[in-house]
Design an enzyme around this catalytic site. Structure first.
Site, PDB file in Angstrom:
ATOM      1  N   HIS A  54       0.827  -1.201   0.000  1.00 34.07           N
ATOM      2  CA  HIS A  54       0.000   0.000   0.000  1.00 34.07           C
ATOM      3  C   HIS A  54       0.869   1.261   0.000  1.00 34.07           C
ATOM      4  CE1 HIS A  54      -3.213   2.663   1.969  1.00 34.07           C
ATOM      5  NE2 HIS A  54      -3.491   2.551   0.692  1.00 34.07           N
ATOM      6  N   GLU A  57       2.136   1.733  -3.471  1.00 34.85           N
ATOM      7  CA  GLU A  57       1.045   2.244  -4.307  1.00 34.85           C
ATOM      8  C   GLU A  57       0.990   3.770  -4.219  1.00 34.85           C
ATOM      9  OE1 GLU A  57      -3.403   3.262  -3.451  1.00 34.85           O
ATOM     10  OE2 GLU A  57      -2.965   1.164  -2.954  1.00 34.85           O
ATOM     11  N   HIS A  58       1.080   4.306  -3.011  1.00 34.97           N
ATOM     12  CA  HIS A  58       1.071   5.764  -2.828  1.00 34.97           C
ATOM     13  C   HIS A  58       2.312   6.408  -3.440  1.00 34.97           C
ATOM     14  CE1 HIS A  58      -2.147   6.616   0.336  1.00 34.97           C
ATOM     15  NE2 HIS A  58      -2.337   5.373  -0.065  1.00 34.97           N
TER      16      HIS A  58
END
Length: 129
Positions: A54, A57-58
């Site tokens: 995650h 992803e950012h």
């Protein structure tokens, strides 16, 4: 892998010679959507690496060589009218752009750069998020 065409009969699924699976799915006209899905997420993370998919992803939105900050990348995406976003589920991380067909080549180039040449700047800022 689940065949999306079984759930959505209007989809077409094909495999490229390099093994990449491509799903063609109609969406509301006149837009086109491009989604890159990678088999990664918390299901594949060790406890000490929890959240890394995650976080990455950012980080992919933090900049690329032609737009080295998140602000400049957002401006490039806005300039072509791209609705860009991403999501991480338990075993899949996806990035997508929805845009007008005449900007498809530019949208694909930006998506490609985000995945292959991310700047990965502002790590500490992103950790706080």
């Amino acid at each position: 892998m689940l065949d999306p065409s079984r759930l959505f009969p209007s989809c077409r699924v094909t495999a490229l010679p390099n093994g990449l699976t491509v799903v063609f799915a109609p969406i509301e006209a006149p837009a086109v959507g491009v989604t890159l899905a990678v088999r990664c997420g918390p299901a594949f993370e060790r406890p000490r690496d929890a959240g890394i998919a995650h976080f990455l992803e950012h980080m992919l939105f933090r900049g690329i060589p032609t737009a080295p900050t998140s602000t400049l990348l957002a401006r490039q995406l806005d300039a072509i009218g791209a609705d860009a976003n991403a999501a991480t589920s338990s075993d899949l991380t996806m990035l997508w752009h929805k845009l007008l067909p005449e900007h498809l080549a530019e949208g694909l180039a930006l998506l490609y750069a985000m995945v292959t040449e991310p700047e990965l700047t502002d790590l500490e800022t992103e950790r706080q998020i």
